[in-house]
Motif scaffolding. Structure first.
Motif, PDB file in Angstrom:
ATOM      1  N   LEU A  81       0.836  -1.202   0.000  1.00  0.00           N
ATOM      2  CA  LEU A  81       0.000   0.000   0.000  1.00  0.00           C
ATOM      3  C   LEU A  81       0.872   1.252   0.000  1.00  0.00           C
ATOM      4  CD1 LEU A  81      -2.786  -1.143   2.479  1.00  0.00           C
ATOM      5  CD2 LEU A  81      -2.790  -1.196  -0.018  1.00  0.00           C
ATOM      6  N   VAL A  82       1.657   1.379  -1.034  1.00  0.00           N
ATOM      7  CA  VAL A  82       2.566   2.512  -1.166  1.00  0.00           C
ATOM      8  C   VAL A  82       2.240   3.267  -2.456  1.00  0.00           C
ATOM      9  CG1 VAL A  82       4.403   1.397   0.141  1.00  0.00           C
ATOM     10  CG2 VAL A  82       4.273   1.064  -2.337  1.00  0.00           C
ATOM     11  N   PRO A  83       2.587   4.557  -2.521  1.00  0.00           N
ATOM     12  CA  PRO A  83       2.293   5.321  -3.730  1.00  0.00           C
ATOM     13  C   PRO A  83       2.976   4.721  -4.954  1.00  0.00           C
ATOM     14  CG  PRO A  83       2.877   6.780  -1.924  1.00  0.00           C
ATOM     15  CD  PRO A  83       3.185   5.388  -1.467  1.00  0.00           C
ATOM     16  N   GLY A  84       2.314   4.841  -6.088  1.00  0.00           N
ATOM     17  CA  GLY A  84       2.864   4.324  -7.336  1.00  0.00           C
ATOM     18  C   GLY A  84       1.867   4.495  -8.456  1.00  0.00           C
ATOM     19  N   SER A  85       2.203   3.971  -9.626  1.00  0.00           N
ATOM     20  CA  SER A  85       1.333   4.107 -10.785  1.00  0.00           C
ATOM     21  C   SER A  85       1.676   3.034 -11.807  1.00  0.00           C
ATOM     22  CB  SER A  85       1.490   5.507 -11.395  1.00  0.00           C
ATOM     23  OG  SER A  85       0.487   5.766 -12.358  1.00  0.00           O
ATOM     24  N   MET A  86       0.883   2.969 -12.882  1.00  0.00           N
ATOM     25  CA  MET A  86       1.055   1.957 -13.908  1.00  0.00           C
ATOM     26  C   MET A  86       2.020   2.452 -14.987  1.00  0.00           C
ATOM     27  SD  MET A  86      -0.811  -0.598 -12.960  1.00  0.00           S
ATOM     28  CE  MET A  86      -0.960  -1.584 -14.454  1.00  0.00           C
ATOM     29  N   VAL A  87       3.053   1.655 -15.254  1.00  0.00           N
ATOM     30  CA  VAL A  87       4.101   2.033 -16.193  1.00  0.00           C
ATOM     31  C   VAL A  87       4.185   0.994 -17.307  1.00  0.00           C
ATOM     32  CG1 VAL A  87       6.580   2.447 -16.482  1.00  0.00           C
ATOM     33  CG2 VAL A  87       5.412   3.241 -14.412  1.00  0.00           C
ATOM     34  N   PHE A  88       4.258   1.462 -18.551  1.00  0.00           N
ATOM     35  CA  PHE A  88       4.475   0.570 -19.681  1.00  0.00           C
ATOM     36  C   PHE A  88       5.860  -0.048 -19.568  1.00  0.00           C
ATOM     37  CE2 PHE A  88       6.309   0.233 -24.057  1.00  0.00           C
ATOM     38  CZ  PHE A  88       5.622  -0.924 -24.421  1.00  0.00           C
ATOM     39  N   THR A  89       5.905  -1.379 -19.599  1.00  0.00           N
ATOM     40  CA  THR A  89       7.156  -2.118 -19.444  1.00  0.00           C
ATOM     41  C   THR A  89       7.245  -3.136 -20.572  1.00  0.00           C
ATOM     42  OG1 THR A  89       6.866  -1.911 -17.049  1.00  0.00           O
ATOM     43  CG2 THR A  89       8.556  -3.426 -17.817  1.00  0.00           C
ATOM     44  N   PRO A  90       8.010  -2.841 -21.629  1.00  0.00           N
ATOM     45  CA  PRO A  90       8.060  -3.754 -22.769  1.00  0.00           C
ATOM     46  C   PRO A  90       8.568  -5.140 -22.374  1.00  0.00           C
ATOM     47  CG  PRO A  90       9.102  -1.644 -23.292  1.00  0.00           C
ATOM     48  CD  PRO A  90       8.870  -1.665 -21.812  1.00  0.00           C
ATOM     49  N   PRO A  91       7.883  -6.190 -22.803  1.00  0.00           N
ATOM     50  CA  PRO A  91       8.358  -7.553 -22.531  1.00  0.00           C
ATOM     51  C   PRO A  91       9.529  -7.894 -23.456  1.00  0.00           C
ATOM     52  CG  PRO A  91       6.390  -7.630 -23.881  1.00  0.00           C
ATOM     53  CD  PRO A  91       6.618  -6.188 -23.555  1.00  0.00           C
ATOM     54  N   PRO A  92      10.240  -8.974 -23.165  1.00  0.00           N
ATOM     55  CA  PRO A  92      11.415  -9.324 -23.977  1.00  0.00           C
ATOM     56  C   PRO A  92      11.087  -9.923 -25.336  1.00  0.00           C
ATOM     57  CG  PRO A  92      11.092 -10.929 -22.225  1.00  0.00           C
ATOM     58  CD  PRO A  92      10.115  -9.828 -21.970  1.00  0.00           C
ATOM     59  N   GLY A  93       9.854 -10.355 -25.516  1.00  0.00           N
ATOM     60  CA  GLY A  93       9.488 -10.981 -26.789  1.00  0.00           C
ATOM     61  C   GLY A  93       7.987 -10.972 -26.970  1.00  0.00           C
ATOM     62  N   PRO A  94       7.478 -11.655 -28.001  1.00  0.00           N
ATOM     63  CA  PRO A  94       6.037 -11.668 -28.278  1.00  0.00           C
ATOM     64  C   PRO A  94       5.235 -12.190 -27.093  1.00  0.00           C
ATOM     65  CG  PRO A  94       7.271 -12.569 -30.129  1.00  0.00           C
ATOM     66  CD  PRO A  94       8.253 -12.412 -29.006  1.00  0.00           C
ATOM     67  N   VAL A  95       4.033 -11.632 -26.915  1.00  0.00           N
ATOM     68  CA  VAL A  95       3.166 -12.029 -25.807  1.00  0.00           C
ATOM     69  C   VAL A  95       1.741 -12.220 -26.314  1.00  0.00           C
ATOM     70  CG1 VAL A  95       4.548 -10.837 -24.069  1.00  0.00           C
ATOM     71  CG2 VAL A  95       2.678  -9.621 -25.211  1.00  0.00           C
ATOM     72  N   ASP A  96       0.908 -12.813 -25.471  1.00  0.00           N
ATOM     73  CA  ASP A  96      -0.513 -12.957 -25.757  1.00  0.00           C
ATOM     74  C   ASP A  96      -1.172 -11.593 -25.548  1.00  0.00           C
ATOM     75  OD1 ASP A  96      -3.242 -13.454 -25.764  1.00  0.00           O
ATOM     76  OD2 ASP A  96      -3.065 -15.351 -24.687  1.00  0.00           O
ATOM     77  N   ASN A 183       2.565  10.362 -32.922  1.00  0.00           N
ATOM     78  CA  ASN A 183       3.441   9.526 -32.107  1.00  0.00           C
ATOM     79  C   ASN A 183       2.678   8.271 -31.690  1.00  0.00           C
ATOM     80  OD1 ASN A 183       5.546   8.571 -30.550  1.00  0.00           O
ATOM     81  ND2 ASN A 183       5.053   9.842 -28.775  1.00  0.00           N
ATOM     82  N   THR A 184       2.741   7.252 -32.535  1.00  0.00           N
ATOM     83  CA  THR A 184       2.091   5.973 -32.271  1.00  0.00           C
ATOM     84  C   THR A 184       3.141   4.861 -32.339  1.00  0.00           C
ATOM     85  OG1 THR A 184       1.505   5.794 -34.622  1.00  0.00           O
ATOM     86  CG2 THR A 184      -0.141   6.753 -33.148  1.00  0.00           C
ATOM     87  N   TRP A 185       2.720   3.636 -32.073  1.00  0.00           N
ATOM     88  CA  TRP A 185       3.660   2.509 -32.057  1.00  0.00           C
ATOM     89  C   TRP A 185       4.193   2.250 -33.466  1.00  0.00           C
ATOM     90  CZ3 TRP A 185       5.926  -0.034 -28.145  1.00  0.00           C
ATOM     91  CH2 TRP A 185       6.632  -1.196 -28.460  1.00  0.00           C
ATOM     92  N   ASP A 186       5.505   2.100 -33.574  1.00  0.00           N
ATOM     93  CA  ASP A 186       6.149   1.877 -34.871  1.00  0.00           C
ATOM     94  C   ASP A 186       6.335   0.383 -35.123  1.00  0.00           C
ATOM     95  OD1 ASP A 186       6.462   4.658 -34.986  1.00  0.00           O
ATOM     96  OD2 ASP A 186       8.359   4.550 -33.914  1.00  0.00           O
ATOM     97  N   GLY A 187       5.768  -0.086 -36.228  1.00  0.00           N
ATOM     98  CA  GLY A 187       5.987  -1.470 -36.622  1.00  0.00           C
ATOM     99  C   GLY A 187       4.941  -2.425 -36.100  1.00  0.00           C
ATOM    100  N   PRO A 188       4.985  -3.683 -36.537  1.00  0.00           N
ATOM    101  CA  PRO A 188       3.952  -4.665 -36.216  1.00  0.00           C
ATOM    102  C   PRO A 188       4.168  -5.418 -34.905  1.00  0.00           C
ATOM    103  CG  PRO A 188       5.491  -5.611 -37.780  1.00  0.00           C
ATOM    104  CD  PRO A 188       5.942  -4.186 -37.547  1.00  0.00           C
ATOM    105  N   ASP A 189       5.324  -5.232 -34.268  1.00  0.00           N
ATOM    106  CA  ASP A 189       5.687  -6.103 -33.138  1.00  0.00           C
ATOM    107  C   ASP A 189       5.349  -5.496 -31.785  1.00  0.00           C
ATOM    108  OD1 ASP A 189       6.733  -8.039 -34.899  1.00  0.00           O
ATOM    109  OD2 ASP A 189       8.637  -6.955 -34.996  1.00  0.00           O
ATOM    110  N   PHE A 190       4.086  -5.079 -31.603  1.00  0.00           N
ATOM    111  CA  PHE A 190       3.638  -4.584 -30.306  1.00  0.00           C
ATOM    112  C   PHE A 190       3.464  -5.761 -29.353  1.00  0.00           C
ATOM    113  CE2 PHE A 190       0.384  -3.522 -27.209  1.00  0.00           C
ATOM    114  CZ  PHE A 190       0.832  -2.291 -26.748  1.00  0.00           C
ATOM    115  N   PRO A 191       3.823  -5.605 -28.060  1.00  0.00           N
ATOM    116  CA  PRO A 191       4.405  -4.443 -27.385  1.00  0.00           C
ATOM    117  C   PRO A 191       5.909  -4.592 -27.109  1.00  0.00           C
ATOM    118  CG  PRO A 191       3.529  -5.940 -25.766  1.00  0.00           C
ATOM    119  CD  PRO A 191       3.375  -6.632 -27.105  1.00  0.00           C
ATOM    120  N   TRP A 192       6.564  -5.480 -27.822  1.00  0.00           N
ATOM    121  CA  TRP A 192       7.923  -5.828 -27.388  1.00  0.00           C
ATOM    122  C   TRP A 192       9.027  -5.215 -28.239  1.00  0.00           C
ATOM    123  CZ3 TRP A 192      11.235  -9.203 -30.278  1.00  0.00           C
ATOM    124  CH2 TRP A 192      10.645  -9.749 -31.419  1.00  0.00           C
TER     125      TRP A 192
END
Length: 311
Positions: A81-96, A183-192
């Protein structure tokens, strides 16, 4: 610390337009005629520099910087229960792509001051849009600025830039003559994996991409933007008359299923990928929990325009 141009407002005369889309996602339907009255709107998303002035003047502490109330999270360990927020964190490879948790992380210490958490800073991005602002933070800034948050109808009218029914803020082609327009996502390999074509891994300084027909920047991409309207699963319309300055003044009947109410956010972000989330369009809309800021959500303000004197 900031460039005065980022404070510029654009006065819009208002008018009637076709709101929504029936060619993309179900929550954007039905297309319906809406009238908005004249208003002025920020030409740019509110920047870190402008938000810092608000915090310095008022002492405002954002939701992401406040300790969490144990009563709101029964059974949760106290250390969580500490202050924080949601951060985009790219995974190392393709995901579901059905599971957002694979590229979003709750990060302790993440806030508008530290967009990627401890060790990050806005010192080198004063002209980037402020992020990690919950609805109350954006509304408090707007009040301080003598403004308010736009209604969804006002926001969409402004984003369309006078192009009736166009898919994007600049027309119907995602990339006119191959040009990257937002400024949008570049390329087909979202989100990694991004191609890096835009030159920005996350947010970009406001105004880095072309303005729309009304002279407004970043109405597509960069960061999602808060509106003042409650979320509805479809546009509420009676199908007969043209509403004037509509706003969703009460909660959608579907909202009781949510513990935290949602407001409408508009415009898409740097994480909008054609292969996953084609939402960097004026008609696009998402539901955002009012207590949750994220690393790709910001806002801009609107002001009243005095009515012309009658002659």
């Amino acid at each position: 610390m900031h460039h005065p141009a980022s404070r510029r407002r654009v006065e819009l005369p208002g008018g009637t337009f076709a709101m929504g889309s029936e060619a993309h996602y179900s929550e954007e339907a039905p297309v319906h005629r809406v009238q908005v009255n004249a208003f002025a709107i920020d030409a740019y998303e509110v920047t870190n520099a402008r938000f810092a002035e608000f915090v310095a003047a008022t002492g405002h502490v954002t939701v992401a910087e406040r300790p969490l109330d144990p009563a709101d999270f029964p059974g949760a360990p106290a250390e969580n229960l500490v202050p924080g927020s949601m951060v985009f964190t790219p995974p190392p490879g393709p995901v579901d792509l059905r599971h957002l948790s694979q590229w979003w992380t709750w990060m302790r210490g993440a806030s508008w001051r530290a967009p990627e958490g401890p060790g990050s800073s806005v010192e080198d991005r004063w002209e980037h849009p402020v992020v990690h602002v919950a609805y109350d933070d954006a509304a408090a800034y707007a009040t301080w600025a003598g403004a308010r948050l736009p209604t969804e109808a006002e926001w969409e009218f402004a984003a369309r830039g006078g192009l009736e029914g166009a898919a994007f803020t600049w027309g119907d082609q995602p990339r006119p003559e191959g040009r990257l327009m937002a400024n949008t996502w570049d390329g087909p390999d979202f989100p990694w994996r991004s191609t890096g074509e835009s030159g920005f891994e996350r947010t970009a300084p406001v105004g880095s991409f072309p303005a729309n027909g009304f002279g407004l920047h970043d109405m597509a991409g960069n960061v999602w933007e808060w509106t003042g309207d409650w979320w509805t699963s479809r546009h509420a319309t009676d199908g007969c008359c043209v509403p004037i300055d509509p706003r969703e003044a009460s909660l959608d009947p579907a909202q009781p299923q949510f513990r935290i109410p949602r407001k409408v956010i508009k415009g898409g972000s740097h994480l909008c990928a054609d292969t996953y989330c084609l939402r960097y369009r004026p008609a696009a809309r998402r539901a955002q929990m009012i207590d949750t800021g994220m690393s790709h959500v910001g806002f801009r303000c609107v002001w009243p325009v005095p009515a012309p004197e009658r002659t």
